[in-house]
Design a protein around this motif. Sequence first.
Motif, PDB file in Angstrom:
ATOM      1  N   ASP A  34      41.568 -14.027 -21.478  1.00  0.00           N
ATOM      2  CA  ASP A  34      40.726 -13.139 -20.786  1.00  0.00           C
ATOM      3  C   ASP A  34      39.964 -12.339 -22.070  1.00  0.00           C
ATOM      4  OD1 ASP A  34      39.541 -11.054 -19.446  1.00  0.00           O
ATOM      5  OD2 ASP A  34      41.369  -9.700 -19.370  1.00  0.00           O
ATOM      6  N   VAL A  35      39.001 -13.227 -22.767  1.00  0.00           N
ATOM      7  CA  VAL A  35      38.414 -12.812 -23.837  1.00  0.00           C
ATOM      8  C   VAL A  35      36.812 -12.674 -23.545  1.00  0.00           C
ATOM      9  CG1 VAL A  35      37.785 -13.508 -26.194  1.00  0.00           C
ATOM     10  CG2 VAL A  35      39.935 -14.103 -25.316  1.00  0.00           C
ATOM     11  N   LYS A  36      36.179 -11.807 -24.241  1.00  0.00           N
ATOM     12  CA  LYS A  36      34.760 -11.604 -23.984  1.00  0.00           C
ATOM     13  C   LYS A  36      34.132 -12.118 -25.064  1.00  0.00           C
ATOM     14  CE  LYS A  36      34.715  -7.838 -20.810  1.00  0.00           C
ATOM     15  NZ  LYS A  36      34.113  -6.102 -20.536  1.00  0.00           N
ATOM     16  N   THR A  37      33.183 -13.048 -25.047  1.00  0.00           N
ATOM     17  CA  THR A  37      32.334 -13.692 -26.050  1.00  0.00           C
ATOM     18  C   THR A  37      31.331 -12.457 -26.706  1.00  0.00           C
ATOM     19  OG1 THR A  37      30.544 -13.950 -25.011  1.00  0.00           O
ATOM     20  CG2 THR A  37      32.094 -15.687 -25.073  1.00  0.00           C
ATOM     21  N   SER A  38      31.075 -12.427 -28.162  1.00  0.00           N
ATOM     22  CA  SER A  38      30.125 -11.572 -28.572  1.00  0.00           C
ATOM     23  C   SER A  38      29.071 -11.388 -27.823  1.00  0.00           C
ATOM     24  CB  SER A  38      29.880 -11.850 -30.224  1.00  0.00           C
ATOM     25  OG  SER A  38      29.240 -13.189 -30.138  1.00  0.00           O
ATOM     26  N   MET A  39      28.358 -12.391 -27.225  1.00  0.00           N
ATOM     27  CA  MET A  39      27.230 -12.308 -26.544  1.00  0.00           C
ATOM     28  C   MET A  39      27.263 -11.384 -25.373  1.00  0.00           C
ATOM     29  SD  MET A  39      24.486 -15.246 -25.276  1.00  0.00           S
ATOM     30  CE  MET A  39      24.177 -15.787 -26.594  1.00  0.00           C
ATOM     31  N   SER A  53      20.351 -18.100 -32.908  1.00  0.00           N
ATOM     32  CA  SER A  53      21.317 -19.118 -33.393  1.00  0.00           C
ATOM     33  C   SER A  53      22.422 -19.307 -32.245  1.00  0.00           C
ATOM     34  CB  SER A  53      22.117 -18.163 -34.587  1.00  0.00           C
ATOM     35  OG  SER A  53      22.531 -17.061 -34.045  1.00  0.00           O
ATOM     36  N   ILE A  54      22.516 -18.744 -31.311  1.00  0.00           N
ATOM     37  CA  ILE A  54      23.555 -19.159 -30.463  1.00  0.00           C
ATOM     38  C   ILE A  54      23.173 -20.089 -29.444  1.00  0.00           C
ATOM     39  CG2 ILE A  54      25.477 -18.433 -28.630  1.00  0.00           C
ATOM     40  CD1 ILE A  54      25.553 -15.925 -30.318  1.00  0.00           C
ATOM     41  N   VAL A  55      22.044 -19.823 -28.879  1.00  0.00           N
ATOM     42  CA  VAL A  55      21.394 -20.740 -27.771  1.00  0.00           C
ATOM     43  C   VAL A  55      20.462 -21.818 -28.383  1.00  0.00           C
ATOM     44  CG1 VAL A  55      19.993 -20.561 -25.500  1.00  0.00           C
ATOM     45  CG2 VAL A  55      21.690 -18.532 -26.405  1.00  0.00           C
ATOM     46  N   GLU A  56      19.538 -21.291 -28.994  1.00  0.00           N
ATOM     47  CA  GLU A  56      18.254 -22.412 -29.353  1.00  0.00           C
ATOM     48  C   GLU A  56      18.501 -23.384 -30.286  1.00  0.00           C
ATOM     49  OE1 GLU A  56      14.391 -20.061 -29.085  1.00  0.00           O
ATOM     50  OE2 GLU A  56      15.586 -18.418 -28.968  1.00  0.00           O
ATOM     51  N   ALA A  57      19.195 -22.948 -31.584  1.00  0.00           N
ATOM     52  CA  ALA A  57      19.695 -23.858 -32.704  1.00  0.00           C
ATOM     53  C   ALA A  57      20.300 -25.060 -32.159  1.00  0.00           C
ATOM     54  CB  ALA A  57      20.251 -22.956 -33.836  1.00  0.00           C
ATOM     55  N   PRO A  58      21.531 -24.898 -31.288  1.00  0.00           N
ATOM     56  CA  PRO A  58      22.306 -25.852 -30.884  1.00  0.00           C
ATOM     57  C   PRO A  58      21.489 -27.035 -30.355  1.00  0.00           C
ATOM     58  CG  PRO A  58      23.484 -23.915 -30.769  1.00  0.00           C
ATOM     59  CD  PRO A  58      22.067 -23.616 -30.775  1.00  0.00           C
ATOM     60  N   LEU A  59      20.509 -26.133 -29.366  1.00  0.00           N
ATOM     61  CA  LEU A  59      19.776 -27.321 -28.776  1.00  0.00           C
ATOM     62  C   LEU A  59      18.660 -28.151 -29.475  1.00  0.00           C
ATOM     63  CD1 LEU A  59      19.020 -24.934 -25.545  1.00  0.00           C
ATOM     64  CD2 LEU A  59      20.239 -27.216 -25.596  1.00  0.00           C
ATOM     65  N   GLU A  60      18.044 -27.307 -30.734  1.00  0.00           N
ATOM     66  CA  GLU A  60      17.343 -28.068 -31.415  1.00  0.00           C
ATOM     67  C   GLU A  60      17.922 -29.240 -32.212  1.00  0.00           C
ATOM     68  OE1 GLU A  60      14.786 -27.058 -35.595  1.00  0.00           O
ATOM     69  OE2 GLU A  60      15.104 -25.414 -34.074  1.00  0.00           O
ATOM     70  N   VAL A  61      19.142 -29.051 -32.547  1.00  0.00           N
ATOM     71  CA  VAL A  61      20.125 -29.875 -33.371  1.00  0.00           C
ATOM     72  C   VAL A  61      20.322 -30.970 -32.500  1.00  0.00           C
ATOM     73  CG1 VAL A  61      22.272 -30.380 -34.526  1.00  0.00           C
ATOM     74  CG2 VAL A  61      20.988 -28.356 -34.991  1.00  0.00           C
ATOM     75  N   ALA A  62      20.567 -30.797 -31.179  1.00  0.00           N
ATOM     76  CA  ALA A  62      20.931 -31.967 -30.193  1.00  0.00           C
ATOM     77  C   ALA A  62      19.647 -32.643 -29.887  1.00  0.00           C
ATOM     78  CB  ALA A  62      21.331 -31.325 -28.919  1.00  0.00           C
ATOM     79  N   GLU A  63      18.572 -32.140 -29.835  1.00  0.00           N
ATOM     80  CA  GLU A  63      17.183 -32.829 -29.791  1.00  0.00           C
ATOM     81  C   GLU A  63      17.009 -33.839 -30.865  1.00  0.00           C
ATOM     82  OE1 GLU A  63      12.672 -31.722 -29.063  1.00  0.00           O
ATOM     83  OE2 GLU A  63      14.206 -30.595 -27.884  1.00  0.00           O
ATOM     84  N   LYS A  64      17.150 -33.316 -31.975  1.00  0.00           N
ATOM     85  CA  LYS A  64      16.989 -34.172 -33.245  1.00  0.00           C
ATOM     86  C   LYS A  64      17.802 -35.106 -33.172  1.00  0.00           C
ATOM     87  CE  LYS A  64      14.421 -30.478 -35.864  1.00  0.00           C
ATOM     88  NZ  LYS A  64      14.380 -29.785 -37.155  1.00  0.00           N
ATOM     89  N   ALA A  65      19.007 -34.923 -32.688  1.00  0.00           N
ATOM     90  CA  ALA A  65      19.998 -35.883 -32.822  1.00  0.00           C
ATOM     91  C   ALA A  65      19.877 -37.006 -31.673  1.00  0.00           C
ATOM     92  CB  ALA A  65      21.594 -35.442 -32.753  1.00  0.00           C
TER      93      ALA A  65
END
Length: 88
Positions: A34-39, A53-65
């Motif tokens: 029962d933990v609440k994320t910082s977001m 940093s939390i939403v868009e960056a991971p998608l950008e990295v995935a797209e480049k990969a």
Amino acid sequence: ALPISRTLAEMRGVGAKLGIDPGVVALDVFRDADVKTSMLQDMERGRPLETASIVEAPLEVAEKAGVPMPIVRALASLILLKERLRAR
């Protein structure tokens, strides 16, 4: 599978493509806690969300990969929409 499990699988797929083995990550440990994320805490307090940093960056990295992340992309779209609506 639970959405969190599918989300983690997508993120691990990106890591694997980049040669990264995260081992046990915090989300694995706290999956059923029962933990609440910082977001979520920021949202509840009316603070701006760290979407870049939390939403868009991971998608950008995935797209480049070259790794599709349909679940993460769907969640990101919902988070970004919520943030836009909240800003009105």
